[in-house]
Enzyme design. Structure first.
Site, PDB file in Angstrom:
ATOM      1  N   HIS A  74      16.037 -15.449 -37.528  1.00 15.60           N
ATOM      2  CA  HIS A  74      17.448 -15.101 -37.305  1.00 15.60           C
ATOM      3  C   HIS A  74      17.918 -14.116 -38.355  1.00 15.60           C
ATOM      4  O   HIS A  74      17.872 -14.412 -39.550  1.00 15.60           O
ATOM      5  CB  HIS A  74      18.319 -16.367 -37.366  1.00 15.60           C
ATOM      6  CG  HIS A  74      18.197 -17.246 -36.172  1.00 15.60           C
ATOM      7  ND1 HIS A  74      18.986 -18.359 -35.983  1.00 15.60           N
ATOM      8  CD2 HIS A  74      17.357 -17.203 -35.098  1.00 15.60           C
ATOM      9  CE1 HIS A  74      18.654 -18.948 -34.840  1.00 15.60           C
ATOM     10  NE2 HIS A  74      17.676 -18.255 -34.291  1.00 15.60           N
ATOM     11  N   TYR A 203      28.748 -21.573 -36.629  1.00 17.96           N
ATOM     12  CA  TYR A 203      29.542 -22.510 -37.423  1.00 17.96           C
ATOM     13  C   TYR A 203      30.991 -22.351 -36.976  1.00 17.96           C
ATOM     14  O   TYR A 203      31.518 -21.241 -37.022  1.00 17.96           O
ATOM     15  CB  TYR A 203      29.424 -22.195 -38.913  1.00 17.96           C
ATOM     16  CG  TYR A 203      28.065 -22.447 -39.527  1.00 17.96           C
ATOM     17  CD1 TYR A 203      27.085 -21.460 -39.551  1.00 17.96           C
ATOM     18  CD2 TYR A 203      27.759 -23.680 -40.093  1.00 17.96           C
ATOM     19  CE1 TYR A 203      25.841 -21.688 -40.114  1.00 17.96           C
ATOM     20  CE2 TYR A 203      26.526 -23.921 -40.660  1.00 17.96           C
ATOM     21  CZ  TYR A 203      25.568 -22.921 -40.670  1.00 17.96           C
ATOM     22  OH  TYR A 203      24.324 -23.160 -41.227  1.00 17.96           O
ATOM     23  N   PRO A 295      25.122 -30.723 -45.649  1.00 18.12           N
ATOM     24  CA  PRO A 295      24.242 -29.926 -44.774  1.00 18.12           C
ATOM     25  C   PRO A 295      24.829 -28.609 -44.284  1.00 18.12           C
ATOM     26  O   PRO A 295      24.132 -27.828 -43.651  1.00 18.12           O
ATOM     27  CB  PRO A 295      24.003 -30.880 -43.595  1.00 18.12           C
ATOM     28  CG  PRO A 295      25.213 -31.747 -43.569  1.00 18.12           C
ATOM     29  CD  PRO A 295      25.615 -31.936 -45.008  1.00 18.12           C
ATOM     30  N   LYS A 299      20.807 -26.226 -46.902  1.00 19.45           N
ATOM     31  CA  LYS A 299      20.052 -26.019 -48.142  1.00 19.45           C
ATOM     32  C   LYS A 299      19.122 -27.172 -48.516  1.00 19.45           C
ATOM     33  O   LYS A 299      18.273 -27.001 -49.398  1.00 19.45           O
ATOM     34  CB  LYS A 299      21.031 -25.769 -49.302  1.00 19.45           C
ATOM     35  CG  LYS A 299      21.798 -24.476 -49.188  1.00 19.45           C
ATOM     36  CD  LYS A 299      20.869 -23.287 -49.176  1.00 19.45           C
ATOM     37  CE  LYS A 299      21.582 -21.973 -49.009  1.00 19.45           C
ATOM     38  NZ  LYS A 299      20.690 -20.937 -48.458  1.00 19.45           N
ATOM     39  N   TYR A 387      23.208 -17.562 -48.116  1.00 13.93           N
ATOM     40  CA  TYR A 387      22.663 -18.221 -46.930  1.00 13.93           C
ATOM     41  C   TYR A 387      21.161 -17.967 -46.783  1.00 13.93           C
ATOM     42  O   TYR A 387      20.400 -18.880 -46.492  1.00 13.93           O
ATOM     43  CB  TYR A 387      23.397 -17.778 -45.665  1.00 13.93           C
ATOM     44  CG  TYR A 387      23.156 -18.693 -44.487  1.00 13.93           C
ATOM     45  CD1 TYR A 387      22.117 -18.452 -43.599  1.00 13.93           C
ATOM     46  CD2 TYR A 387      23.935 -19.818 -44.288  1.00 13.93           C
ATOM     47  CE1 TYR A 387      21.863 -19.312 -42.534  1.00 13.93           C
ATOM     48  CE2 TYR A 387      23.698 -20.696 -43.230  1.00 13.93           C
ATOM     49  CZ  TYR A 387      22.656 -20.428 -42.355  1.00 13.93           C
ATOM     50  OH  TYR A 387      22.405 -21.283 -41.304  1.00 13.93           O
TER      51      TYR A 387
HETATM   52  C1  PHB Z   1      20.263 -27.922 -37.874  1.00 19.41           C
HETATM   53  O1  PHB Z   1      19.660 -27.134 -37.124  1.00 19.41           O
HETATM   54  O2  PHB Z   1      20.098 -29.157 -37.796  1.00 19.41           O
HETATM   55  C2  PHB Z   1      21.213 -27.372 -38.893  1.00 19.41           C
HETATM   56  C3  PHB Z   1      21.438 -26.017 -38.932  1.00 19.41           C
HETATM   57  C4  PHB Z   1      22.318 -25.492 -39.883  1.00 19.41           C
HETATM   58  C5  PHB Z   1      22.936 -26.326 -40.779  1.00 19.41           C
HETATM   59  C6  PHB Z   1      22.672 -27.691 -40.747  1.00 19.41           C
HETATM   60  C7  PHB Z   1      21.810 -28.222 -39.792  1.00 19.41           C
HETATM   61  O3  PHB Z   1      23.783 -25.806 -41.684  1.00 19.41           O
END
Ligand code: PHB
Ligand code: APR
Length: 392
Positions: A74, A203, A295, A299, A387
């Site tokens: 990505h 997000y 989460p 990280k 990120y």
């Molecule tokens: C996930 O794919 O479970 C996931 C992706 C991004 C995050 C947290 C979890 O920030």
């Protein structure tokens, strides 16, 4: 029964497995002691967004083939707020860096297979694993297996046994300082074999709370919605989850969302936790045994690899050159990067979630910060470089 090895690694999660492979390739003999069965460890549902540094660590551990074949690269992430979606072009903002979506379960499976292939020793279902005398020059670890007591004398004990492990608990309270922030909400996560709503992660900040659209592959999606921490799973039948998720996304995502039966559903609490230092004589901590990140910044797994980047260098110097200097520097080097990731995860969590005291003013401030973020190259570059992962 007792014998001697150079290092004992407690825990067969990503931290313990990456360390074991790097030590094995450096000719350092280490035994992994894991209290659960291999299938149990592989059965855990965890995230899976890998920084480039993590991918390089897996390449050094010689088990990145499947990752490169099946991982989704990505070059961007998306922020949805105020009914619109905005793409953060990670690759352009970081001179070509990116993240790779590849489940932690797959990372763990690849590492376990590589270890078996390379003849590394792992003891699964090792009960009552206990580190001893690590404040002296003759540390050892005891455990029970097959009804017998076993003892491993060693030079170094690596506590890679997660947040609830024995290693950190074995450190005298006066020798360790902990820092913690527990968030007043959790994440309700659903896994479903449906095509992801978008080919990159979304997000979403919404007055009703945070939402996240992620995936494990082009046919398996992973979605989350923020819920109160005391929420009950039985109150969330699939249809309620899908309706709530869609209501927090931009109209395009809500309309194009493909829904289906959940194959996994769980609620995870959110916390930030750091223990300092990471070395106690001949015992060192790494990964979730030493720190937990919220989460939101993806990280957790990457910080486990980050610690191992510094720790394996220190142990190779220790065993190869008898130098203690790198081992003495391990804690400071690893924690410096841990706190930066902790700050980023805390910042993303504060920006994207609804807190009990957010209120109308707080919502406006969040939306203003997001509007600034997506309109300022300086601000979005800061987000992007954190990120994709800060340098080791
Ligand atoms: C996930 O794919 O479970 C996931 C992706 C991004 C995050 C947290 C979890 O920030
Ligand atoms: N004895 C032996 N093994 C133990 C003990 C014990 N007393 N306690 C825990 N373990 C094992 C657990 O069963 C687990 O398999 O240690 C392992 C720790 O693995 P993880 O919890 O996955 O921790 P880590 O390797 O540091 O990986 C961190 O995992 O939780 C995610 O988000 C986190 O992605 C991050 C990653």
């Amino acid at each position: 029964m007792s014998r001697r090895v150079q290092a004992v690694i407690i825990g067969s999660g990503p931290a313990g497995l990456i360390l074991s492979q790097l030590l094995l390739h450096a000719g350092i003999e280490a035994v992994i002691l894991e209290r659960r069965s291999q299938d149990h460890v592989l059965g855990r549902i965890r995230a899976g967004v890998l920084e480039q540094g993590m991918v390089e660590m897996l390449e050094r551990a010689q088990c990145a083939q499947r990752l490169h074949a099946e991982g989704l690269v990505h070059g961007g992430i998306n922020l949805a707020f105020g009914g619109e979606r905005h793409r953060i072009d990670l690759a352009t903002l970081t001179d070509g860096k990116h993240v790779t979506v590849y489940g932690q379960t797959e990372v763990t499976r690849d590492l376990m297979e590589a270890r078996a292939h390379d003849g590394g020793e792992s003891v699964y279902e090792a009960a009552d694993v206990t580190p001893h005398d690590f404040d002296g020059d003759h540390p050892y670890v005891t455990y029970r297996k097959g009804g017998a007591e076993h003892r491993l004398d060693c030079d170094i004990i690596a506590g890679c046994d997660g947040f609830h492990g024995i290693a950190r608990q074995s450190v005298p309270e006066a020798a360790i300082t902990t820092y913690e922030r527990i968030y007043p909400f959790g994440w309700l996560g659903v896994m479903a074999d449906v095509r992801p709503v978008n080919d990159e992660i979304i997000y979403a900040n919404h007055p009703k709370g945070f939402a996240l659209c992620s995936m494990r592959s082009k046919t398996r999606s992973r979605y989350y919605v923020q819920v109160p921490v005391e929420e009950k799973l039985e109150d969330w039948p699939d249809q309620r989850f899908w309706d709530e998720l869609r209501s927090r996304l931009d109209p395009q995502a809500a309309e194009s969302m493909i829904i289906g039966p959940s194959i996994e559903k769980s609620i995870a609490p959110l916390r930030s936790f750091v223990a300092e230092p990471l070395r106690f004589g001949r015992l060192v901590l790494a990964g979730d045994a030493a720190h937990i990140v919220a989460p939101t910044g993806a990280k957790g797994l990457n910080l486990a690899a980050s610690d191992i980047y510094y720790l394996h260098e220190a142990l190779v110097a220790y065993f190869k050159d008898g130098s203690d200097a790198a081992l003495a520097a391990y804690s400071g080097r690893a924690l410096a990067r841990v706190w930066k990731a902790m700050r980023f995860s805390w910042w993303m969590t504060a920006l994207m979630h609804r807190f009990p005291d957010t209120g109308a003013f707080g919502q406006k401030i969040q939306e203003a910060e997001l509007a600034y973020l997506v309109s300022s190259t300086a601000a979005s570059t800061s987000l992007a470089e954190n990120y994709v992962g800060l340098p080791f």
